[in-house]
Design a protein around this motif. Structure first.
Motif, mmCIF file in Angstrom:
data_model
loop_
_atom_site.group_PDB
_atom_site.id
_atom_site.type_symbol
_atom_site.label_atom_id
_atom_site.label_comp_id
_atom_site.label_asym_id
_atom_site.label_seq_id
_atom_site.Cartn_x
_atom_site.Cartn_y
_atom_site.Cartn_z
ATOM 1 N N ASP A 255 106.028 69.244 81.296
ATOM 2 C CA ASP A 255 105.058 68.944 82.501
ATOM 3 C C ASP A 255 105.953 66.777 82.978
ATOM 4 N N LEU A 256 107.052 67.000 82.124
ATOM 5 C CA LEU A 256 107.551 65.464 82.690
ATOM 6 C C LEU A 256 109.146 65.737 82.920
ATOM 7 N N LEU A 257 109.389 65.798 84.050
ATOM 8 C CA LEU A 257 110.493 65.951 84.815
ATOM 9 C C LEU A 257 111.983 65.767 84.431
ATOM 10 N N SER A 258 111.332 64.091 83.710
ATOM 11 C CA SER A 258 113.161 63.852 82.961
ATOM 12 C C SER A 258 113.283 64.050 81.952
ATOM 13 N N ASP A 259 112.067 65.006 81.534
ATOM 14 C CA ASP A 259 112.256 65.899 79.414
ATOM 15 C C ASP A 259 113.159 66.954 80.032
ATOM 16 N N VAL A 260 112.613 67.647 81.649
ATOM 17 C CA VAL A 260 113.021 69.220 81.470
ATOM 18 C C VAL A 260 114.516 68.838 82.177
ATOM 19 N N MET A 261 114.713 67.832 82.406
ATOM 20 C CA MET A 261 115.620 67.391 83.585
ATOM 21 C C MET A 261 116.747 67.085 81.875
ATOM 22 N N VAL B 254 114.029 69.394 90.410
ATOM 23 C CA VAL B 254 114.378 69.286 89.525
ATOM 24 C C VAL B 254 115.102 70.864 88.832
#
Lengths: 111, 360
Positions: free
Chosen positions: A31-37, A58
């Protein structure tokens, strides 16, 4: 597996079709977009509860052809429009992320 | 009675302040601006349109930094206690001024004004010495006080000028509200020029380049991701391989989201040539308190609300640093943040781009 095959392993519905024939090779749950990124593999499906336009941005930037929105989260209009525009499949389900994840993992032959 | 205002002394009652003390001299700054020095007394000077509590930060910084001695006029006309009122009138007239400080052994004793001259004339005592007509109640400023003090005194009293003394109580100058506003304007101009130099276009000039500028608004989630999506399209159009394109996209997206989430707004500068890609984010504030901490994974200053949207996980800047071949981050709390990410294109890609460029 193909994007289209998501509906065979998880109950829910496509809000946008994306590219039904696109190949999914992996999945990433976050749920963390930076993590996904930073960490999600390309050509994977994103399993998340983040139902807003930036999730699509993203997925698009990372090269993910599909998003599975869990826990029955609704899809805002601008998110749907953005997904249509970027040809990203948007699939909603009442399942939680864990359940959706292991079902996808099974379909991908990971377990 | 001479009243010296020290930094922490309380201000005397209004009644103690003699309101008509005045002396005018030209400001070196107004001369530099080629403004005609005016008779401030007769033109009716208004109070300084700056307050000392909620003016913009840049102005507040200036009025704390600048000292009275930086703005005062030191080349002033004076008289002694024994000068006659007739001589005072001549000096005032010759220099188009309306008042003179009266000094003896460099110490200020009072101020003699045009009004005092008129009184002496009325009484037929134009040959009387200044000490009989000068006003002795006056407020002086010290040369080392920040102009913040001068501004608050101009606001508090109806004086148009204050004599300035040094630590030895010697008269060293006169400060008018015009001196202050003129100096502030000049300093503000200088500050703007400095900021323009700092944030101007980068010096690197690439050949065969693609360049784009994007404006990013604070908290504009509606359009967030626009710049990085556009950048991704450019990369796709230039057939950059997906791995490199992804690194560039990560850099652009994280920098863009940082502007949305943390800044007061700023810009994304994208510049690509045949060997590398530059993504630069510049904002005007509020700046990063601890740059080193900001580059540590998991460190975040984002609010609960921002985090609930999936941002502010403390991974943004570390992500950018990781995907960049060259990365720099400079920030000052009051000046804003400048992040620069350079990603080199692999050799075989450079060739590919050249070919694509040739086809175009």
């Amino acid at each position: 597996m193909k994007v289209q095959a998501i509906q065979d392993c998880i109950t829910g519905e496509f809000k946008t079709q994306g590219d039904p024939a696109a190949e999914i090779q992996n999945a990433y749950t976050s749920d963390l977009l930076s993590d996904v990124m930073g960490n999600a593999p390309a050509d994977s499906v994103l399993i998340t509860v983040q139902g807003h336009k930036n999730t699509v941005a993203v997925a698009n930037l990372v090269g993910m052809p599909a998003i599975i929105l869990c826990n029955g989260r609704s899809v805002p209009q601008d998110m749907q429009e953005s997904a249509e525009q970027e040809e990203i499949a948007l699939y909603t389900t009442n399942l939680d992320q864990f359940t959706a994840s292991y079902k996808i993992a099974h379909a991908l032959g990971k377990i | 009675m001479l009243q010296i205002f020290q930094r922490h002394l309380s201000i005397p009652l209004r009644d103690e302040v003699y309101r008509n003390s005045r002396s005018i001299s030209r400001s070196k700054w107004t001369e530099r601006l080629h403004l005609q020095p005016k008779n401030i007394y007769t033109t009716g000077m208004q109070s300084i349109p700056i307050n000392t509590y909620d003016s913009p930060t840049a102005v507040l910084e200036l009025i704390y930094k600048l000292k009275v001695k930086d703005v005062m006029t030191s080349d002033i006309h004076t008289s002694t206690p024994s000068t006659t009122m007739g001589q005072v009138r001549t000096i005032l007239k010759a220099n188009s001024i309306t008042g003179l400080p009266v000094i003896e052994n460099k110490q200020i004793l009072g101020i003699v004004s045009m009004e005092d001259v008129l009184q002496a004339l009325d009484a037929g005592r134009i040959d009387a010495p200044v000490e009989q007509y000068m006003s002795k109640k006056l407020i002086v400023l010290e040369e080392d006080m920040p102009i913040f003090f001068a501004i608050s005194y101009f606001g508090r009293y109806s004086y148009r000028r204050f004599p300035v003394i040094n630590k030895a109580n010697e008269l060293v100058g006169i400060v008018t509200s015009r001196d202050i506003t003129t100096k502030l304007l000049l300093e503000a101009n200088r500050e703007i020029e400095r900021l323009e130099d700092e944030t101007g276009t980068p010096q690197e000039v690439y050949t065969g380049q693609i360049e784009r500028w994007f404006t990013v608004q604070s908290y504009d989630f509606e359009n967030a991701g626009f710049a990085s999506t556009e950048i991704k399209k450019i990369l796709k159009g230039r057939s950059i391989n997906s791995q490199t394109a992804r690194r560039i996209a990560i850099s652009a997206y994280e920098l863009e989201m940082n502007l949305v989430v943390h800044s007061k707004g700023g810009s994304i500068h994208f510049l690509m040539d045949d060997s590398r890609v530059l993504v630069q984010a510049d904002d005007t504030g509020p700046g990063i308190e601890d740059v080193e901490a900001a580059l540590t994974e998991g460190y975040t200053t984002a609010t609960e609300w921002i985090r609930s949207l999936g941002f502010g996980a403390g991974m943004g800047l570390p992500n950018v640093q990781r995907v960049s071949d060259e990365f720099s981050l400079t920030s000052e709390p009051s000046r804003g943040t400048h992040a620069k990410s350079i990603i080199l294109l692999p050799r075989h890609e450079q060739k590919q781009i050249n070919q694509t460029a040739q086809k175009e």
